[in-house]
Design an enzyme around this catalytic site. Structure first.
Site, PDB file in Angstrom:
ATOM      1  N   SER A 253      -3.868  12.568  12.684  1.00 50.08           N
ATOM      2  CA  SER A 253      -3.187  11.532  13.448  1.00 50.08           C
ATOM      3  C   SER A 253      -3.603  11.608  14.904  1.00 50.08           C
ATOM      4  O   SER A 253      -3.830  12.702  15.441  1.00 50.08           O
ATOM      5  CB  SER A 253      -1.677  11.763  13.342  1.00 50.08           C
ATOM      6  OG  SER A 253      -1.029  11.304  14.494  1.00 50.08           O
ATOM      7  N   LYS A 254      -3.682  10.444  15.525  1.00 52.95           N
ATOM      8  CA  LYS A 254      -4.133  10.442  16.921  1.00 52.95           C
ATOM      9  C   LYS A 254      -3.145  11.169  17.831  1.00 52.95           C
ATOM     10  O   LYS A 254      -3.464  11.543  18.937  1.00 52.95           O
ATOM     11  CB  LYS A 254      -4.401   9.016  17.399  1.00 52.95           C
ATOM     12  CG  LYS A 254      -3.195   8.227  17.795  1.00 52.95           C
ATOM     13  CD  LYS A 254      -3.626   6.998  18.588  1.00 52.95           C
ATOM     14  CE  LYS A 254      -2.420   6.366  19.247  1.00 52.95           C
ATOM     15  NZ  LYS A 254      -2.679   5.116  19.900  1.00 52.95           N
ATOM     16  N   ARG A 255      -1.930  11.386  17.321  1.00 53.17           N
ATOM     17  CA  ARG A 255      -0.956  12.113  18.131  1.00 53.17           C
ATOM     18  C   ARG A 255      -1.361  13.581  18.296  1.00 53.17           C
ATOM     19  O   ARG A 255      -0.971  14.238  19.233  1.00 53.17           O
ATOM     20  CB  ARG A 255       0.429  12.053  17.481  1.00 53.17           C
ATOM     21  CG  ARG A 255       1.249  10.893  18.017  1.00 53.17           C
ATOM     22  CD  ARG A 255       2.528  10.755  17.279  1.00 53.17           C
ATOM     23  NE  ARG A 255       2.284  10.250  15.939  1.00 53.17           N
ATOM     24  CZ  ARG A 255       3.011  10.547  14.866  1.00 53.17           C
ATOM     25  NH1 ARG A 255       4.015  11.359  14.967  1.00 53.17           N
ATOM     26  NH2 ARG A 255       2.721  10.026  13.699  1.00 53.17           N
ATOM     27  N   ARG A 256      -2.147  14.075  17.330  1.00 56.33           N
ATOM     28  CA  ARG A 256      -2.503  15.488  17.395  1.00 56.33           C
ATOM     29  C   ARG A 256      -4.007  15.761  17.434  1.00 56.33           C
ATOM     30  O   ARG A 256      -4.437  16.832  17.816  1.00 56.33           O
ATOM     31  CB  ARG A 256      -1.906  16.232  16.189  1.00 56.33           C
ATOM     32  CG  ARG A 256      -0.388  16.284  16.181  1.00 56.33           C
ATOM     33  CD  ARG A 256       0.117  16.964  14.934  1.00 56.33           C
ATOM     34  NE  ARG A 256      -0.227  16.227  13.738  1.00 56.33           N
ATOM     35  CZ  ARG A 256       0.542  15.317  13.169  1.00 56.33           C
ATOM     36  NH1 ARG A 256       1.719  15.056  13.692  1.00 56.33           N
ATOM     37  NH2 ARG A 256       0.162  14.677  12.094  1.00 56.33           N
ATOM     38  N   ARG A 466      -8.326  11.470  26.216  1.00 60.16           N
ATOM     39  CA  ARG A 466      -7.181  11.738  25.351  1.00 60.16           C
ATOM     40  C   ARG A 466      -7.366  13.080  24.629  1.00 60.16           C
ATOM     41  O   ARG A 466      -6.450  13.901  24.555  1.00 60.16           O
ATOM     42  CB  ARG A 466      -7.134  10.611  24.340  1.00 60.16           C
ATOM     43  CG  ARG A 466      -5.903  10.491  23.602  1.00 60.16           C
ATOM     44  CD  ARG A 466      -6.003   9.204  22.768  1.00 60.16           C
ATOM     45  NE  ARG A 466      -4.680   8.719  22.569  1.00 60.16           N
ATOM     46  CZ  ARG A 466      -3.783   9.394  21.901  1.00 60.16           C
ATOM     47  NH1 ARG A 466      -4.092  10.542  21.353  1.00 60.16           N
ATOM     48  NH2 ARG A 466      -2.565   8.922  21.771  1.00 60.16           N
TER      49      ARG A 466
END
Ligand code: GLU
Length: 504
Positions: A253-256, A466
């Site tokens: 996931s782009k969150r991690r 990011r």
């Protein structure tokens, strides 16, 4: 002529994800192996989240990967339009068919009603989801509500008992009790279809023979099977591919994790190596070969060799594969050309020159200043991130808050980062220059100072910036789920000052 027609159906709601390349790759392999067609359809019915820019990036990223489709919005075909927002009348027509067959019904519940329902079922511990109160409205009640001008959604009439049974070509027989399936909204009150409705109607009209997609969509299959049945259509063959997992074993996931295809391009990977790596995550070649071309898989493709359990995205393995390709496919005399093409090109240098122009004393200073544009793994040290007042954990929280704001704004440009850094300084009650700027220099450049920070981040690009933020958080010890919840609450209130306490 083969009747195999497969498709990918990405939604243009974010950056082009490696998962999209993974699924596209297997669809393309399947189509080519069976001498069929590979289609790209854009599922842009979520009006609030879909963006033209994201759609363009899907094309750009997949073409960079050398994944090419036979039909799609950009190349045309006989089954178009291939963009769902251009097919609205088709969905409307089909929802009317379902209504007239009694397979779907109009639901007049407002979002307040639905909230109330949710609260009630939470309190009573009852069945979650829609309580089906509009399912049995009489013709007269419906007419009355329509005359009052009340807007409605169209919902699928899901059986109340029994179970849905279907075959997945990879996973075998799957059963799911209908009691677990909600009366799915098919048409929203604004006349737009939901994913389920548009996806099924299009797959049928585009004569899709096999649906090959990620296994996160498996829970949707019962609704889809029921839709096919309700229309009186034969469903395609379903094949659900394993999930891509991060090193933490959770869904990539782009969150991690860095997930954008552009991250890999900008970090200097070769598209053919990335595809080889991705194919290994879903497929095993005979003899456990690890390096092979896509043509090799196409030639010998056997769906029995597709994996079932999720595969971990192992960056070291990707590096190793990339190195094998560099050695094998790029002769020494071409290497410099390829590096130039990557980021030592005039266009990229033209972006760096204004950043260093008045700052270098010799040409040699150029590399000293700009090294971080060309290096993937910056050498982080605790000292680099040591800032007044903020513990390593507070630093993590600050960086996380910056990511959230930039994501919310969907703007990682220089101006936006500048503004955000000030908002976050205020939010956490810390000095902008001594705390926030230092953390950002450390994270983005791996040093305490360098060329102008915000402009540099813009040139470095959203994906690599990011990724550096995420890596800094990991380097500083990470954020536990509990701390993340605390941060989220304070963040939502706009005041994170209490989180800067020393021993948090
Ligand atoms: N629009 C869905 C997506 O974003 C398509 C899923 C499917 O293949 O059915 O991936």
């Amino acid at each position: 002529m083969s009747s195999v027609r497969v498709r990918i159906a990405p939604s243009p709601t974010g950056d082009p994800h490696v998962g999209t390349a993974f699924i596209a790759l297997f669809n393309m392999i399947f189509a080519r192996h069976h001498d069929g067609k590979f289609i790209l359809r854009i599922e842009d019915t979520d009006q609030s989240r879909s963006k033209e820019e994201y759609e363009k990036n899907i094309f750009k990223a997949l073409y960079w990967c050398n994944l090419k489709w036979d039909e799609g919005p950009d190349v045309g075909g006989n089954y178009g339009p291939y963009r769902q927002s251009e097919r609205l009348s088709i969905y409307k027509e089909h929802s009317e068919i379902l209504l007239s067959k009694g397979k779907a019904y109009k639901c007049f519940c407002t979002s307040d009603d639905l909230d109330e329902m949710r609260e009630m079922s939470k309190k009573n511990g009852g069945r979650q989801g829609y309580d089906r109160r509009c399912r049995n409205l009489s013709e007269e009640e419906i007419r009355e509500k329509e005359q009052k001008g009340l807007s409605y959604t169209v919902r699928l009439k899901v059986p109340l008992t029994g179970e849905c049974v279907y075959e997945d070509a990879i996973r075998g027989r799957i059963t799911c009790p209908w009691a677990d399936v909600d009366d799915q909204v098919l048409m929203k009150s604004d006349g737009f279809p939901t994913y389920h409705m548009a996806n099924i109607v299009d797959d049928h009209l585009m004569e899709i023979s096999h649906v090959i997609r990620g296994d996160e969509w498996m829970s949707s299959v019962p609704k889809h099977v029921l839709l096919y049945e309700s229309f009186g259509w034969t469903p395609p063959v379903f094949m659900h591919m394993p999930l891509l997992l991060g090193a933490d074993g959770k869904k990539l996931s782009k969150r991690r994790n860095p997930t954008s295809i552009f991250f890999f391009r900008d970090s200097g990977y070769l598209p053919e190596a990335l595809l080889n790596f991705l194919s290994l995550m879903g497929y095993s070649m005979p003899g456990d070969r690890e390096i092979y071309s896509i043509d090799d898989i196409i030639a010998e493709f056997d769906e029995k060799r597709i994996g079932i359990s999720g595969a971990v995205f192992d960056n070291k393995k990707l590096d190793w594969i990339n190195q094998q390709y560099l050695i094998k496919n790029i002769p020494e005399e071409n290497l410099w050309n390829r590096i130039k093409e990557w980021q030592f090109n005039d266009a990229f240098m033209a972006k760096l020159v204004p950043l260093v122009h008045t700052r270098i004393k010799t040409f040699a200073d150029f590399m000293d200043m700009c090294d971080f544009f060309f290096i993937n793994d910056l050498k982080y040290t605790p000292e680099l991130f040591a800032v007044p007042k903020a513990s390593p954990l507070s630093a993590c929280l600050i960086i996380q808050a910056i990511i959230w704001i930039l994501d919310q704004k969907e703007d990682w440009g220089s101006e936006s980062l500048n503004e955000t850094s000030r908002v976050v300084a205020e939010m956490f009650g810390v000095n902008h220059k001594k705390v926030i700027m230092r953390l950002l220099f450390a994270s983005i450049m791996g040093k305490q100072q360098g060329p102008p920070l915000f402009d540099s981040a813009e040139v470095l690009g959203k994906d690599r910036t990011r990724a550096r933020f995420l890596r800094s958080i990991e380097f500083l010890g990470g954020i536990s789920n509990k701390k993340m919840d605390i941060l989220k609450k304070s963040f939502d209130s706009g005041d994170c000052k209490a989180l800067i306490e020393e021993n948090l």
